[in-house]
Structures are given as structure tokens and as C-alpha cells.
Design a protein around this motif. Structure first.
Motif, short mmCIF file in Angstrom:
data_model
loop_
_atom_site.label_atom_id
_atom_site.label_comp_id
_atom_site.label_asym_id
_atom_site.label_seq_id
_atom_site.Cartn_x
_atom_site.Cartn_y
_atom_site.Cartn_z
N GLY A 188 0.81 -1.21 0.00
CA GLY A 188 0.00 0.00 0.00
C GLY A 188 0.84 1.25 0.00
N GLY A 189 0.16 2.39 0.17
CA GLY A 189 0.83 3.68 0.20
C GLY A 189 0.29 4.52 1.34
N VAL A 190 0.79 5.74 1.43
CA VAL A 190 0.43 6.61 2.55
C VAL A 190 -0.94 7.24 2.36
CG1 VAL A 190 1.06 8.69 3.79
CG2 VAL A 190 2.82 7.05 3.15
N SER A 191 -1.25 7.73 1.15
CA SER A 191 -2.48 8.48 0.96
C SER A 191 -3.70 7.57 0.92
CB SER A 191 -2.40 9.29 -0.34
OG SER A 191 -2.26 8.42 -1.44
N GLY A 192 -4.86 8.13 1.26
CA GLY A 192 -6.11 7.38 1.22
C GLY A 192 -6.31 6.50 2.45
N VAL A 193 -7.41 5.76 2.45
CA VAL A 193 -7.75 4.91 3.59
C VAL A 193 -7.92 3.45 3.18
CG1 VAL A 193 -8.85 6.80 4.85
CG2 VAL A 193 -10.22 5.38 3.30
N SER A 194 -7.54 3.10 1.95
CA SER A 194 -7.79 1.73 1.48
C SER A 194 -7.02 0.69 2.29
CB SER A 194 -7.41 1.61 0.00
OG SER A 194 -6.06 1.92 -0.23
N GLU A 195 -5.87 1.06 2.85
CA GLU A 195 -5.10 0.10 3.64
C GLU A 195 -5.80 -0.22 4.96
OE1 GLU A 195 -2.63 1.94 0.66
OE2 GLU A 195 -3.88 2.79 2.24
N GLU A 196 -6.31 0.80 5.65
CA GLU A 196 -7.03 0.55 6.90
C GLU A 196 -8.27 -0.31 6.66
OE1 GLU A 196 -5.10 4.65 7.69
OE2 GLU A 196 -5.81 3.48 5.98
N VAL A 197 -8.98 -0.01 5.57
CA VAL A 197 -10.17 -0.81 5.22
C VAL A 197 -9.76 -2.25 4.92
CG1 VAL A 197 -12.05 -1.08 3.56
CG2 VAL A 197 -11.42 1.20 4.36
N ALA A 198 -8.65 -2.41 4.20
CA ALA A 198 -8.18 -3.76 3.87
C ALA A 198 -7.79 -4.54 5.12
CB ALA A 198 -6.98 -3.67 2.93
N ALA A 199 -7.14 -3.87 6.08
CA ALA A 199 -6.75 -4.54 7.33
C ALA A 199 -7.96 -5.10 8.05
CB ALA A 199 -5.98 -3.58 8.22
N SER A 200 -9.01 -4.29 8.13
CA SER A 200 -10.24 -4.73 8.80
C SER A 200 -10.88 -5.89 8.04
CB SER A 200 -11.22 -3.56 8.90
OG SER A 200 -12.45 -3.98 9.46
N TYR A 201 -10.89 -5.77 6.72
CA TYR A 201 -11.49 -6.82 5.87
C TYR A 201 -10.74 -8.14 6.01
CZ TYR A 201 -13.37 -9.04 1.64
OH TYR A 201 -13.96 -9.89 0.75
N ILE A 202 -9.42 -8.06 6.04
CA ILE A 202 -8.60 -9.27 6.18
C ILE A 202 -8.92 -9.99 7.49
CG2 ILE A 202 -6.24 -10.11 6.52
CD1 ILE A 202 -5.39 -7.79 4.59
N SER A 203 -9.01 -9.22 8.56
CA SER A 203 -9.25 -9.82 9.88
C SER A 203 -10.61 -10.49 9.97
CB SER A 203 -9.12 -8.77 10.98
OG SER A 203 -10.16 -7.81 10.88
N GLU A 204 -11.58 -9.97 9.21
CA GLU A 204 -12.94 -10.48 9.31
C GLU A 204 -13.27 -11.54 8.26
OE1 GLU A 204 -15.36 -7.03 8.88
OE2 GLU A 204 -14.77 -6.15 10.80
N THR A 205 -12.55 -11.53 7.12
CA THR A 205 -13.00 -12.32 5.97
C THR A 205 -11.96 -13.27 5.40
OG1 THR A 205 -14.43 -10.44 5.38
CG2 THR A 205 -14.12 -12.16 3.71
N ILE A 206 -10.69 -12.86 5.37
CA ILE A 206 -9.67 -13.62 4.64
C ILE A 206 -9.06 -14.70 5.52
CG2 ILE A 206 -7.51 -13.44 3.35
CD1 ILE A 206 -9.99 -12.11 2.05
N ASP A 207 -9.00 -15.91 5.00
CA ASP A 207 -8.47 -17.05 5.75
C ASP A 207 -6.96 -17.23 5.59
OD1 ASP A 207 -10.99 -17.78 6.75
OD2 ASP A 207 -11.47 -18.83 4.88
N LYS A 208 -6.42 -16.80 4.45
CA LYS A 208 -5.01 -17.02 4.18
C LYS A 208 -4.14 -15.98 4.87
CE LYS A 208 -5.91 -19.30 -0.22
NZ LYS A 208 -5.82 -19.25 -1.70
N PRO A 209 -2.89 -16.33 5.20
CA PRO A 209 -1.99 -15.36 5.83
C PRO A 209 -1.67 -14.20 4.89
CG PRO A 209 -0.81 -17.37 5.25
CD PRO A 209 -2.26 -17.66 5.03
N VAL A 210 -1.51 -13.01 5.48
CA VAL A 210 -1.24 -11.80 4.70
C VAL A 210 -0.07 -11.05 5.34
CG1 VAL A 210 -2.16 -9.58 3.90
CG2 VAL A 210 -3.66 -11.59 4.02
#
Length: 293
Positions: free
Chosen positions: A207-229
Motif C-alpha cells: 500500500g501507500g500513505v495516501s487514502g484509507v484503502s489500507e485501513e479498510v483492507a486490514a479490517s477486511y482481512i481480519s474479518e473475511t480472509i483465511d489465508k496469511p497476509v
């Protein structure tokens, strides 16, 4: 994503040096490039690839086409993409940078209504090493394996892949999402695709510094993604409140504390964060070892 080595792919772009080079690089990487679309130049042939003026003409000749790579000038991208969608294509990669934001809004509305996957603009596209290439990834940095890469940056995708390749960790699918302010597909869409992909065992998110897509992705990973990231955030040492030309969207106008917020979002859900690309292979090795134990 529903693509294989046998999927039929077109390149939409004027038959000049750059678009022809992209088409030939894709073909040499195993991609089944069946046509180049160049308005007004139908009937020609470039290095064995037939040229058509319209997408519908190519479909009539070669049958249903699976994907398009668009290298048209920025103000022609919307028309080219809509033409591809109208001809039934469900996967589009836009290499061109600087597509007008309003054009992207119109395109994304159409893509959502037709369930079309858009990657880009301003992206290197998609590569499955030794299988196929949709875009401009440099194939020499990649090797087949089990690590998926999702990145907002083109060159960082290459760098991370090369670090993994040097450490004998091959890649399954590598996707550059694009650097323009408005892009087609998100981390969330591709995290889900890689989570369901049988070849992928671990995902690296860049990811990068600008925007909020990384924070959203972190939350999504914890709730939905089964594979290690594993995560890596570019721009950690970029000067505050300063734009950076071509990479401006990735690390523009950095605000004090912003990078720390993104790193904290991943660490809060126990996702390892690499300090630099060269740290990624060791983190990958550690997670794969835990997964096997």
C-alpha cells in the motif's frame, strides 16, 4: 478472475510502437493475444496479430473474447472500455494513466451493472508467471509459485516479486491496481479473489500513505480472509506535505502520523508489516513455516 493461458485477449490501442510492443511482450509471455483493435486500421497485421477497427469485428472473427488491455490515449479510454463491455468482455486492464476522473466514474457505474472487472488505470496489470500477462509487468522478475501480490504501485510490484524470486518464493498472481486517483478494482475485491485461488497460499499487500484503502483492507482481512497476509506501506520516509510527481497519489501530501495509523491498523489485527521490500521474504518464510507446523 476467470482467465487461463487459453483465454482470448485483445489489445485496444493505436498501432504505434508502444501498443505493439505491449502486445508482443504479452504474446511472448504466453498470453493468447488474438487481435489488436485500432480504429480505421482494420485489415492489417502486426507481427502475426490481426488488426480490427472495432471490438465487435474481432469477436465476429475469433469468437467470444475474455479480456482486453487498453493502451489508448487517456481521453479515448472510456469509449474503448465501453465498446469492450458492449461486446461482452468481462475483464479489462487499463494501462493508460491520467484517465479523467469523471470518465472513470461513468465507466465504474457501467462495470458494476455488467459485473465487469476493471484493473487500472495507470497500472501494470496482471501477471501469472509463465502462464499469461495482461499489461506491462516485466516477466524476468517473476517465477511461478504460491505467493500472491496486490499492489498500488507498478514498480513496487516488480521489486517485491524480485525479492521473493531471489529468495526462492515464486508467485501465483500479481496485480498492480493502478496509481490514478480513481481506479477500477480494490484491495478488497482482489483479496477475495486470491483467498479463493487454489494456487495462492499467502498474500503480500503493498500500500501507500495516501487514502484509507489500507485501513479498510486490514479490517477486511481480519474479518473475511483465511489465508496469511503480509503488508508493506510505501512512503514511510517521504517528506511531509510534499507531492512526488508520478507517484503523487501513492505518497502525496503525507500528513504527520498517517503512516503510523496505517501500520497500526495492520498490527492491531496481527498482520506482519515489512519495514522495506527486502524484509518481505523472511516474513513470508516465517508465516509459511507456521502454517505447515
Amino acid at each position: 478472475m476467470n482467465l487461463t493461458r487459453n483465454s482470448k485477449v485483445i489489445v485496444q490501442g493505436v498501432t504505434e510502437k508502444i501498443s505493439t510492443q505491449i502486445a508482443l511482450m504479452m504474446k511472448s509471455s504466453g498470453t493468447n493475444v488474438v487481435a489488436i483493435i485500432s480504429p480505421g486500421e482494420g485489415g492489417k497485421e502486426w507481427d502475426g496479430i490481426p488488426v480490427f477497427s472495432l471490438v465487435e469485428q474481432a469477436v465476429a472473427k475469433v469468437g467470444m473474447i475474455d479480456a482486453s488491455v487498453i493502451v489508448m490515449p487517456a481521453y479515448q479510454v472510456l469509449d474503448a472500455a465501453l465498446e469492450a463491455i458492449a461486446s461482452g468482455l468481462k475483464q479489462i486492464v487499463i494501462v493508460t494513466e491520467g484517465v479523467p476522473p469523471l470518465d472513470m466514474v461513468k465507466l465504474l457505474r457501467k462495470a458494476e451493472a455488467t459485473e465487469t472487472l476493471i484493473v487500472g488505470p495507470s497500472c501494470a496489470g496482471i501477471i501469472v508467471p509463465d502462464q499469461f500477462l495482461l499489461g506491462t509487468h516485466s516477466p524476468q522478475f517473476y517465477t511461478p509459485g504460491k505467493i500472491g501480490i496486490l499492489s498500488r504501485s507498478n514498480t513496487l510490484t516488480y521489486e517485491v516479486a524480485w525479492e521473493l524470486t531471489k529468495s526462492k518464493f515464486g508467485q501465483s498472481i500479481c496485480v498492480s491496481l493502478g496509481c490514478d486517483p480513481i481506479v477500477g478494482s480494490s484491495f478488497l475485491q482482489w483479496l477475495q479473489i486470491l483467498d479463493e485461488d487454489e494456487r495462492t497460499e499467502l498474500i503480500v499487500l503493498v500500500g501507500g500513505v495516501s487514502g484509507v484503502s489500507e485501513e479498510v483492507a486490514a479490517s477486511y482481512i481480519s474479518e473475511t480472509i483465511d489465508k496469511p497476509v503480509i503488508a508493506y506501506i510505501a512512503g514511510t520516509y517521504a517528506p511531509l506535505n510534499q507531492n512526488h510527481s508520478h507517484g503523487s497519489y501513492l505518497i502525496s501530501a503525507r500528513v504527520a502520523g498517517e503512516i503510523e495509523s496505517k501500520i497500526a491498523a495492520f498490527e492491531a489485527v496481527k498482520i506482519p508489516v515489512a519495514k522495506c521490500p527486502s524484509d518481505i521474504p523472511s516474513l513470508v518464510g516465517n508465516l509459511l513455516e507456521k502454517k505447515c507446523s
